[in-house]
Design a protein around this motif. Structure first.
Motif, PDB file in Angstrom:
ATOM      1  N   LEU A 154       1.213  -1.247   0.361  1.00 41.29           N
ATOM      2  CA  LEU A 154      -0.496   0.113  -0.635  1.00 41.29           C
ATOM      3  C   LEU A 154       0.877   1.085  -0.024  1.00 41.29           C
ATOM      4  O   LEU A 154       2.105   1.230   1.012  1.00 41.29           O
ATOM      5  N   LEU A 155       0.470   1.827  -1.029  1.00 41.14           N
ATOM      6  CA  LEU A 155       1.842   3.297  -0.969  1.00 41.14           C
ATOM      7  C   LEU A 155       1.298   4.614  -1.459  1.00 41.14           C
ATOM      8  O   LEU A 155       0.391   4.353  -2.732  1.00 41.14           O
ATOM      9  N   SER A 156       1.736   5.269  -0.941  1.00 44.74           N
ATOM     10  CA  SER A 156       0.465   7.018  -0.735  1.00 44.74           C
ATOM     11  C   SER A 156       1.390   7.720  -0.730  1.00 44.74           C
ATOM     12  O   SER A 156       2.212   7.254  -1.080  1.00 44.74           O
ATOM     13  N   THR A 157       0.907   8.769  -2.390  1.00 43.83           N
ATOM     14  CA  THR A 157       2.210   9.778  -2.675  1.00 43.83           C
ATOM     15  C   THR A 157       1.615  11.262  -2.796  1.00 43.83           C
ATOM     16  O   THR A 157       0.366  11.394  -2.489  1.00 43.83           O
ATOM     17  N   LYS A 158       2.584  11.971  -2.365  1.00 43.51           N
ATOM     18  CA  LYS A 158       2.213  12.971  -2.128  1.00 43.51           C
ATOM     19  C   LYS A 158       2.972  14.504  -3.268  1.00 43.51           C
ATOM     20  O   LYS A 158       4.313  13.877  -3.088  1.00 43.51           O
ATOM     21  N   ALA A 159       2.515  14.925  -4.343  1.00 40.78           N
ATOM     22  CA  ALA A 159       3.290  15.822  -4.920  1.00 40.78           C
ATOM     23  C   ALA A 159       2.622  17.306  -4.294  1.00 40.78           C
ATOM     24  O   ALA A 159       2.227  17.701  -4.182  1.00 40.78           O
ATOM     25  N   MET A 160       3.958  18.021  -4.349  1.00 40.13           N
ATOM     26  CA  MET A 160       4.207  19.914  -3.741  1.00 40.13           C
ATOM     27  C   MET A 160       4.897  20.377  -4.585  1.00 40.13           C
ATOM     28  O   MET A 160       6.434  20.145  -4.137  1.00 40.13           O
ATOM     29  N   THR A 161       4.235  21.157  -5.211  1.00 42.09           N
ATOM     30  CA  THR A 161       4.923  22.174  -5.896  1.00 42.09           C
ATOM     31  C   THR A 161       5.007  23.877  -5.513  1.00 42.09           C
ATOM     32  O   THR A 161       5.757  24.405  -6.708  1.00 42.09           O
ATOM     33  N   SER A 162       4.946  24.150  -4.669  1.00 39.05           N
ATOM     34  CA  SER A 162       4.766  24.924  -4.538  1.00 39.05           C
ATOM     35  C   SER A 162       3.129  25.466  -3.052  1.00 39.05           C
ATOM     36  O   SER A 162       3.308  24.344  -2.068  1.00 39.05           O
ATOM     37  N   SER A 163       4.394  26.683  -1.803  1.00 39.82           N
ATOM     38  CA  SER A 163       3.728  26.733  -0.866  1.00 39.82           C
ATOM     39  C   SER A 163       4.046  25.961   0.031  1.00 39.82           C
ATOM     40  O   SER A 163       3.090  25.283   0.680  1.00 39.82           O
ATOM     41  N   PHE A 164       5.514  25.279   0.075  1.00 38.57           N
ATOM     42  CA  PHE A 164       6.458  24.137   0.761  1.00 38.57           C
ATOM     43  C   PHE A 164       6.073  24.176   2.345  1.00 38.57           C
ATOM     44  O   PHE A 164       5.100  23.807   3.150  1.00 38.57           O
ATOM     45  N   GLY A 165       6.090  25.463   3.178  1.00 38.54           N
ATOM     46  CA  GLY A 165       6.079  25.303   4.527  1.00 38.54           C
ATOM     47  C   GLY A 165       4.368  25.609   4.847  1.00 38.54           C
ATOM     48  O   GLY A 165       4.396  24.911   6.081  1.00 38.54           O
ATOM     49  N   LYS A 166       4.177  26.155   3.984  1.00 36.11           N
ATOM     50  CA  LYS A 166       2.734  26.301   4.558  1.00 36.11           C
ATOM     51  C   LYS A 166       1.839  25.134   4.547  1.00 36.11           C
ATOM     52  O   LYS A 166       0.863  25.444   5.210  1.00 36.11           O
ATOM     53  N   ASN A 167       2.271  24.462   3.581  1.00 37.75           N
ATOM     54  CA  ASN A 167       1.231  22.978   3.442  1.00 37.75           C
ATOM     55  C   ASN A 167       2.694  21.688   4.634  1.00 37.75           C
ATOM     56  O   ASN A 167       1.556  20.469   4.047  1.00 37.75           O
ATOM     57  N   LEU A 168       3.349  22.680   4.793  1.00 40.44           N
ATOM     58  CA  LEU A 168       4.286  20.826   4.922  1.00 40.44           C
ATOM     59  C   LEU A 168       3.470  20.466   6.448  1.00 40.44           C
ATOM     60  O   LEU A 168       3.448  18.996   6.400  1.00 40.44           O
ATOM     61  N   SER A 169       3.128  21.274   6.929  1.00 36.53           N
ATOM     62  CA  SER A 169       2.879  20.668   8.061  1.00 36.53           C
ATOM     63  C   SER A 169       1.362  19.143   7.907  1.00 36.53           C
ATOM     64  O   SER A 169       1.253  18.333   8.847  1.00 36.53           O
ATOM     65  N   ASN A 170       0.168  20.168   7.220  1.00 38.53           N
ATOM     66  CA  ASN A 170      -0.874  19.474   6.967  1.00 38.53           C
ATOM     67  C   ASN A 170      -0.486  17.856   6.224  1.00 38.53           C
ATOM     68  O   ASN A 170      -1.002  17.182   6.561  1.00 38.53           O
ATOM     69  N   ARG A 171       0.373  18.176   5.532  1.00 37.18           N
ATOM     70  CA  ARG A 171       0.673  16.499   4.709  1.00 37.18           C
ATOM     71  C   ARG A 171       1.373  15.790   6.214  1.00 37.18           C
ATOM     72  O   ARG A 171       1.625  14.295   5.624  1.00 37.18           O
ATOM     73  N   ALA A 199      11.829  21.065  -6.954  1.00 35.40           N
ATOM     74  CA  ALA A 199      12.999  21.586  -6.133  1.00 35.40           C
ATOM     75  C   ALA A 199      13.418  23.517  -6.345  1.00 35.40           C
ATOM     76  O   ALA A 199      15.153  23.803  -5.445  1.00 35.40           O
ATOM     77  N   THR A 200      12.442  23.959  -6.692  1.00 33.60           N
ATOM     78  CA  THR A 200      12.514  25.521  -6.198  1.00 33.60           C
ATOM     79  C   THR A 200      12.582  25.342  -4.808  1.00 33.60           C
ATOM     80  O   THR A 200      12.556  26.947  -4.229  1.00 33.60           O
ATOM     81  N   ILE A 201      11.787  24.915  -3.941  1.00 33.38           N
ATOM     82  CA  ILE A 201      11.889  25.070  -2.684  1.00 33.38           C
ATOM     83  C   ILE A 201      13.652  25.135  -2.036  1.00 33.38           C
ATOM     84  O   ILE A 201      13.603  25.462  -0.814  1.00 33.38           O
ATOM     85  N   LEU A 202      14.836  24.339  -2.231  1.00 33.06           N
ATOM     86  CA  LEU A 202      16.053  25.042  -1.793  1.00 33.06           C
ATOM     87  C   LEU A 202      16.168  26.232  -1.877  1.00 33.06           C
ATOM     88  O   LEU A 202      17.134  26.765  -0.842  1.00 33.06           O
ATOM     89  N   ASP A 203      16.197  26.764  -2.752  1.00 30.39           N
ATOM     90  CA  ASP A 203      15.842  28.336  -2.751  1.00 30.39           C
ATOM     91  C   ASP A 203      15.492  29.142  -2.399  1.00 30.39           C
ATOM     92  O   ASP A 203      15.694  29.836  -1.463  1.00 30.39           O
ATOM     93  N   SER A 204      13.969  28.743  -2.334  1.00 30.88           N
ATOM     94  CA  SER A 204      12.847  30.115  -1.845  1.00 30.88           C
ATOM     95  C   SER A 204      12.574  29.112  -0.663  1.00 30.88           C
ATOM     96  O   SER A 204      12.274  30.959   0.222  1.00 30.88           O
ATOM     97  N   GLU A 205      12.556  28.590   0.298  1.00 30.52           N
ATOM     98  CA  GLU A 205      12.272  28.081   1.712  1.00 30.52           C
ATOM     99  C   GLU A 205      13.360  27.047   1.945  1.00 30.52           C
ATOM    100  O   GLU A 205      12.693  25.387   1.909  1.00 30.52           O
TER     101      GLU A 205
END
Length: 308
Positions: A154-171, A199-205
């Motif tokens: 059983l495998l769950s996937t999540k994709a996050m392309t923006s608003s990283f810090g805002k949504n990370l706790s919920n994920r 990978a924009t998370i590396l520079d933006s957040e």
């Protein structure tokens, strides 16, 4: 069939041509040499994810994430698991019992086609695998199951392309709850969480990326039976200004202990460890470094034979 189901069916269909030409060699053989490390076909993933990116659908996580799902299912088939029991399948309907598939193959051609059309019209089959956990039903993105064994993976996937810090706790909260829900009912199943970020998370957040790495590690089972059997992180990126942007995997920032290779090794090994030796024989052979043929019916193989 509802609007959402239609959209998901079409989304998976747009990946079929790419998967048709994707490699199906053993992931434990690289340049003719046997390896202990799973060798993911990242080029296939890059081609798959470029499809929603080019159609400006990357921010609509459904299509982007389904590309990840289709790829992970393909990788499990490369590992030697039966194509009929790995969902999403390589053709529609994406979720369907292997017993029904076997019945369709044994029926007269005309009757088989009529039943297959009825299934595609929504009379049976699905685009979603909904699995009962301890407390609630969970839509699970990649599944390996049969009525005789129950869910094995059983495998769950999540994709996050923006608003990283805002949504990370919920994920994080969602992922931890899902792990407890599924592991409590299926303690022997390989239960995984695979997270894809831009990978924009590396520079933006950068702080959010450090939290992500920590999250992926802490979501694992520490021996209490509540965490995931395996967790993995992948970074991808593309040029928004390109006429035809190409998604590329960004490898170096991701620590090896949460990378894709270890994730796939852990998922496969968990399944093989808790099943009798006469089950998943092709997967066991490939894991041991043998060039074993893939088991079961594969519509991709069938289509290739018809074309060539």
């Amino acid at each position: 069939m509802g609007t959402g189901a239609v959209e998901k069916t079409l989304a998976f269909a747009e990946y079929d041509a790419t998967l048709l030409s994707a490699p199906k060699d053993s992931p434990w053989i690289r340049n003719g040499a046997v390896t202990q490390e799973f060798n993911p076909s990242f080029e296939t993933l890059e081609r798959l994810l470029s499809i929603p990116v080019r159609s400006k659908a990357a921010t609509r996580s459904g299509r982007f994430a389904q590309g990840v799902d289709a790829w992970l299912a393909h990788e499990l088939r490369r590992a030697g698991f039966d194509a009929d029991v790995v969902w999403p399948r390589a053709e529609a309907p994406r979720v369907l019992s292997s017993d029904i598939l076997e019945l369709l193959r044994k029926l007269p051609e005309r009757l088989s086609e009529e039943l297959h059309d009825a299934i595609l019209a929504g009379k049976a089959g699905s685009t979603d695998a909904r699995i009962l956990g301890r407390a609630y039903m969970k839509q699970t993105d990649v599944v390996m199951t049969h009525w005789s064994t129950g869910p094995e993976l059983l495998l769950s996937t999540k994709a996050m392309t923006s608003s990283f810090g805002k949504n990370l706790s919920n994920r994080y909260e969602e992922a931890y709850g899902d792990a407890a829900n599924l592991r409590a009912r299926y303690p022997l199943a390989a239960v995984g969480f695979y997270f894809v970020q831009r990978a924009t998370i590396l520079d933006s957040e950068p702080a959010a990326f450090r939290r992500t790495v920590d999250m992926i590690r802490k979501l694992r089972d520490f021996g209490d039976g509540f965490g995931y059997s395996a967790t993995g992180l992948l970074l991808v990126d593309w040029d928004d200004h390109a006429e035809k942007p190409e998604v590329k995997v960004v490898h170096s920032p991701v620590p090896d202990d949460i990378g894709t290779a270890q994730f796939m090794n852990a998922m496969v090994d968990t399944v093989l460890k808790v099943t009798p030796i006469d089950l998943h024989e092709a997967a066991r052979a490939r894991r041991a470094g043998e060039v074993a043929p893939l088991p079961g019916h594969d519509p991709v193989d069938e289509l290739q034979e018809a074309l060539f």
